[in-house]
Motif scaffolding. Structure first.
Motif, PDB file in Angstrom:
ATOM      1  N   GLY A  59      -7.053 -29.712  57.568  1.00 38.06           N
ATOM      2  CA  GLY A  59      -8.207 -28.892  57.905  1.00 38.06           C
ATOM      3  C   GLY A  59      -7.685 -27.586  58.438  1.00 38.06           C
ATOM      4  O   GLY A  59      -6.494 -27.318  58.348  1.00 38.06           O
ATOM      5  N   SER A  60      -8.557 -26.798  59.003  1.00 39.10           N
ATOM      6  CA  SER A  60      -8.123 -25.494  59.490  1.00 39.10           C
ATOM      7  C   SER A  60      -7.216 -25.622  60.721  1.00 39.10           C
ATOM      8  O   SER A  60      -6.520 -24.697  61.084  1.00 39.10           O
ATOM      9  CB  SER A  60      -9.335 -24.636  59.821  1.00 39.10           C
ATOM     10  OG  SER A  60     -10.242 -25.396  60.577  1.00 39.10           O
ATOM     11  N   GLN A  61      -7.217 -26.824  61.352  1.00 38.21           N
ATOM     12  CA  GLN A  61      -6.454 -26.971  62.594  1.00 38.21           C
ATOM     13  C   GLN A  61      -4.939 -26.939  62.388  1.00 38.21           C
ATOM     14  O   GLN A  61      -4.200 -26.638  63.303  1.00 38.21           O
ATOM     15  CB  GLN A  61      -6.847 -28.267  63.331  1.00 38.21           C
ATOM     16  CG  GLN A  61      -6.251 -29.559  62.783  1.00 38.21           C
ATOM     17  CD  GLN A  61      -6.941 -30.074  61.524  1.00 38.21           C
ATOM     18  OE1 GLN A  61      -7.899 -29.488  61.053  1.00 38.21           O
ATOM     19  NE2 GLN A  61      -6.431 -31.153  60.971  1.00 38.21           N
ATOM     20  N   ASP A  62      -4.461 -27.235  61.190  1.00 41.72           N
ATOM     21  CA  ASP A  62      -3.006 -27.300  61.032  1.00 41.72           C
ATOM     22  C   ASP A  62      -2.430 -26.080  60.314  1.00 41.72           C
ATOM     23  O   ASP A  62      -1.383 -26.144  59.681  1.00 41.72           O
ATOM     24  CB  ASP A  62      -2.579 -28.619  60.353  1.00 41.72           C
ATOM     25  CG  ASP A  62      -3.302 -28.846  59.037  1.00 41.72           C
ATOM     26  OD1 ASP A  62      -4.144 -27.994  58.664  1.00 41.72           O
ATOM     27  OD2 ASP A  62      -3.046 -29.867  58.386  1.00 41.72           O
ATOM     28  N   GLY A  63      -3.099 -24.945  60.440  1.00 42.49           N
ATOM     29  CA  GLY A  63      -2.539 -23.716  59.888  1.00 42.49           C
ATOM     30  C   GLY A  63      -2.690 -23.588  58.381  1.00 42.49           C
ATOM     31  O   GLY A  63      -2.088 -22.719  57.769  1.00 42.49           O
ATOM     32  N   VAL A  64      -3.489 -24.460  57.773  1.00 40.85           N
ATOM     33  CA  VAL A  64      -3.742 -24.347  56.341  1.00 40.85           C
ATOM     34  C   VAL A  64      -5.256 -24.210  56.163  1.00 40.85           C
ATOM     35  O   VAL A  64      -6.019 -24.430  57.099  1.00 40.85           O
ATOM     36  CB  VAL A  64      -3.252 -25.599  55.563  1.00 40.85           C
ATOM     37  CG1 VAL A  64      -1.769 -25.806  55.773  1.00 40.85           C
ATOM     38  CG2 VAL A  64      -4.030 -26.828  55.955  1.00 40.85           C
ATOM     39  N   SER A  65      -5.662 -23.818  54.981  1.00 38.64           N
ATOM     40  CA  SER A  65      -7.093 -23.826  54.737  1.00 38.64           C
ATOM     41  C   SER A  65      -7.374 -24.769  53.580  1.00 38.64           C
ATOM     42  O   SER A  65      -6.492 -25.041  52.757  1.00 38.64           O
ATOM     43  CB  SER A  65      -7.601 -22.412  54.442  1.00 38.64           C
ATOM     44  OG  SER A  65      -6.958 -21.891  53.319  1.00 38.64           O
ATOM     45  N   VAL A  66      -8.571 -25.302  53.567  1.00 41.81           N
ATOM     46  CA  VAL A  66      -8.930 -26.258  52.528  1.00 41.81           C
ATOM     47  C   VAL A  66     -10.231 -25.818  51.868  1.00 41.81           C
ATOM     48  O   VAL A  66     -11.057 -25.159  52.498  1.00 41.81           O
ATOM     49  CB  VAL A  66      -9.108 -27.691  53.102  1.00 41.81           C
ATOM     50  CG1 VAL A  66      -7.794 -28.210  53.642  1.00 41.81           C
ATOM     51  CG2 VAL A  66     -10.175 -27.745  54.173  1.00 41.81           C
TER      52      VAL A  66
END
Ligand SMILES: [Zn+2]
Length: 174
Positions: free
Chosen positions: A11-18
């Motif tokens: 998700g957005s919490q781990d520095g990536v976007s989905v």
């Protein structure tokens, strides 16, 4: 039964976007695919527009607090010797793939397979269904079909007893 790896879903919490692409089935595990892997699959699919090529998908079955999910993190083409028009995923190819994964990705597993349909569109033929039922029978196994001529792709997964077209979640930045 294999045990899913406990890991928080992307998700957005781990520095990536989905981004969800297509329609996700409520009753099936969401499929997360790294954008880099998708690009690799598309590149490979476009190399031959005259016959079907394929490979297998490497990743993991994971679970977070809420539900299990499938993660596709690597792609491995299967170099077929035959020049047949149809891509075949034989028992030998399946065993070779398992050995390859054990060596190259010891903490991962085969989560599905890929093949192309140059110019004929996105579906699973009777033979494709046979392959999926025989070699990808776990409820979390997926298939991706790419039509490099029409520039289309689709994922398939088990939805109860059927193998249905499904959406997926693209993971950017991994
Ligand atoms: Zn096919």
């Amino acid at each position: 039964m294999i045990e899913p790896t406990i890991k928080t879903a992307h998700g957005s919490q781990d520095g990536v976007s989905v981004k969800a692409i297509g329609t996700l089935h409520e009753s099936a595990a969401p499929v997360f695919v790294y954008e880099s892997v998708l690009e690799e699959i598309l590149d490979y699919s476009h190399r031959d527009l005259t016959r079907e090529v394929g490979g297998y998908l490497v990743g993991d079955l994971c679970t977070d607090q809420s539900r299990p999910y499938v993660e596709v993190t690597n792609f491995c083409p299967v170099k077929g010797k035959s020049q047949a028009a149809n891509f075949t995923f034989t028992r030998e190819a399946s065993s070779a793939a398992q050995r390859d994964i054990a060596t190259r990705f010891p903490d991962k597993r085969m989560v599905g397979w890929h093949h192309t349909h140059p110019g004929i569109g996105i579906f699973l033929s009777g033979y494709d269904l046979f392959i999926h039922r025989n070699f990808f029978s776990e409820w979390w196994h997926v298939a991706i079909v790419v039509d490099p001529k029409r520039q289309e792709l689709g994922f398939f997964q088990w939805v109860e007893e059927e193998i249905d077209l499904c959406g997926f979640i693209c993971v950017y930045g991994k």
